[in-house]
Design a protein around this motif. Structure first.
Motif, PDB file in Angstrom:
ATOM      1  N   THR A  17       0.835  -1.197   0.000  1.00 30.95           N
ATOM      2  CA  THR A  17       0.000   0.000   0.000  1.00 30.95           C
ATOM      3  C   THR A  17       0.869   1.246   0.000  1.00 30.95           C
ATOM      4  O   THR A  17       2.013   1.218   0.467  1.00 30.95           O
ATOM      5  CB  THR A  17      -0.926   0.022   1.231  1.00 30.95           C
ATOM      6  OG1 THR A  17      -1.774   1.177   1.168  1.00 30.95           O
ATOM      7  CG2 THR A  17      -0.135   0.062   2.532  1.00 30.95           C
ATOM      8  N   GLY A  70      -0.995   4.031   1.006  1.00 29.89           N
ATOM      9  CA  GLY A  70      -2.035   4.851   1.606  1.00 29.89           C
ATOM     10  C   GLY A  70      -3.056   5.250   0.556  1.00 29.89           C
ATOM     11  O   GLY A  70      -3.557   4.433  -0.197  1.00 29.89           O
ATOM     12  N   TRP A  96      -2.047   9.453   4.114  1.00 31.59           N
ATOM     13  CA  TRP A  96      -2.323   8.594   5.264  1.00 31.59           C
ATOM     14  C   TRP A  96      -3.426   9.157   6.157  1.00 31.59           C
ATOM     15  O   TRP A  96      -3.728   8.604   7.206  1.00 31.59           O
ATOM     16  CB  TRP A  96      -1.044   8.388   6.090  1.00 31.59           C
ATOM     17  CG  TRP A  96       0.033   7.727   5.296  1.00 31.59           C
ATOM     18  CD1 TRP A  96       1.142   8.321   4.735  1.00 31.59           C
ATOM     19  CD2 TRP A  96       0.107   6.353   4.910  1.00 31.59           C
ATOM     20  NE1 TRP A  96       1.888   7.405   4.039  1.00 31.59           N
ATOM     21  CE2 TRP A  96       1.281   6.193   4.128  1.00 31.59           C
ATOM     22  CE3 TRP A  96      -0.702   5.244   5.153  1.00 31.59           C
ATOM     23  CZ2 TRP A  96       1.659   4.955   3.595  1.00 31.59           C
ATOM     24  CZ3 TRP A  96      -0.328   4.019   4.612  1.00 31.59           C
ATOM     25  CH2 TRP A  96       0.835   3.891   3.849  1.00 31.59           C
ATOM     26  N   ALA A 117      -6.179   6.587   6.471  1.00 30.73           N
ATOM     27  CA  ALA A 117      -5.491   5.317   6.215  1.00 30.73           C
ATOM     28  C   ALA A 117      -6.371   4.075   6.373  1.00 30.73           C
ATOM     29  O   ALA A 117      -6.355   3.199   5.489  1.00 30.73           O
ATOM     30  CB  ALA A 117      -4.247   5.206   7.106  1.00 30.73           C
ATOM     31  N   TYR A 130      -8.510   3.767   3.389  1.00 31.31           N
ATOM     32  CA  TYR A 130      -7.717   3.438   2.205  1.00 31.31           C
ATOM     33  C   TYR A 130      -7.342   1.956   2.186  1.00 31.31           C
ATOM     34  O   TYR A 130      -7.306   1.328   1.124  1.00 31.31           O
ATOM     35  CB  TYR A 130      -6.447   4.285   2.159  1.00 31.31           C
ATOM     36  CG  TYR A 130      -6.687   5.764   1.962  1.00 31.31           C
ATOM     37  CD1 TYR A 130      -7.750   6.234   1.201  1.00 31.31           C
ATOM     38  CD2 TYR A 130      -5.834   6.704   2.542  1.00 31.31           C
ATOM     39  CE1 TYR A 130      -7.959   7.583   1.020  1.00 31.31           C
ATOM     40  CE2 TYR A 130      -6.037   8.061   2.367  1.00 31.31           C
ATOM     41  CZ  TYR A 130      -7.104   8.503   1.598  1.00 31.31           C
ATOM     42  OH  TYR A 130      -7.305   9.858   1.429  1.00 31.31           O
TER      43      TYR A 130
END
Length: 248
Positions: free
Chosen positions: A91, A93, A109, A112, A115
């Protein structure tokens, strides 16, 4: 989630073009304001596993907490993806372009946990499309493109309701619109992406060294403990750092 010279998260978020297309042209098929609020629970770990490419900030790994996994619940239990528990994955973010990060609420982030849920939906979708029958993707079977954007928006609303983030008049709607844009839809429709999304054996070992039980079912969850800030990835011997932890 940047690997080699290509950002894999261009398959899971929309990047600069999609973000501004959604903000300026209003091309989204999902209205953030009309979405209901979901529920997030558990802990979130993000681990650095490498320097990344020349244009990136590094390679990062979402590592599930075997004792308190990150889980998202949609308000409507009958909706596709009603319960989502992200697995081990790369990832970066929110994959927010640097030029856009100057705006309030557009930190990669900042949302986060939301996401991570959205990333997992995209990764699972690509693997399902490529023929994977792995049970770890079952929670996402039946999730369509508009569902994926709605899930992200509902998860952001969950963060706001839980007071993990401050309310924002622009960012949540812009981000939800971006992942519902035409650009994002083209990425959603890609085939043959599953293999490139797989976590390498080296990084699986690093995750297990950092958080025992994160890649295998822990035999004794009572023995689980938060690792030190720096641990050693095996193999090869390379530092792996926990860079973020959020608990609900």
């Amino acid at each position: 989630m940047r690997i080699d010279a290509v950002s894999v998260l261009t398959r899971t978020t929309c990047g600069l073009l999609g973000l501004f297309a959604a903000m300026v042209a209003g091309c989204s098929s999902v209205d953030y304001q009309k979405l209901v609020t979901g529920q997030l629970s558990g802990s979130l770990f993000v681990m650095w596993v490498g320097e990344g490419n020349n244009s990136g900030d590094g390679n990062f790994l979402f590592v599930p907490d075997p004792r308190d996994p990150l889980i998202f619940h949609r308000s409507d239990k009958g909706s596709p993806g009603s319960t989502i528990q992200p697995g081990l994955m790369y990832t970066d973010g929110g994959s927010i372009p640097k030029i856009a990060q100057v705006f309030k609420g557009l930190s990669p982030w900042g949302y986060a946990p939301a996401y991570m849920v959205h990333d997992w939906v995209f990764i699972a979708h690509h693997c399902i499309v490529d023929g994977s029958t792995e049970y770890r993707f079952d929670q996402v079977r039946g999730v369509e493109f508009d569902d994926s954007a709605a899930i992200l928006g509902e998860a952001i609303k969950a963060l706001i309701k839980a007071r993990q983030v401050a309310p924002d008049d622009v960012a949540p709607g812009a981000i939800t619109a971006a992942v519902a844009s035409v650009v994002a839809k083209n990425l959603w429709d890609e085939k043959g992406a599953c293999q490139s999304l797989q976590v390498s054996a080296k990084d699986v070992a690093a995750a297990e060294a950092a958080i025992p039980g994160s890649t295998t079912k822990a035999r004794n969850l009572r023995a689980f403990r938060v690792p030190e800030t720096t641990v050693t990835a095996v193999p090869p011997s390379k530092p792996a750092k926990i860079v973020a932890r959020v608990t609900f």
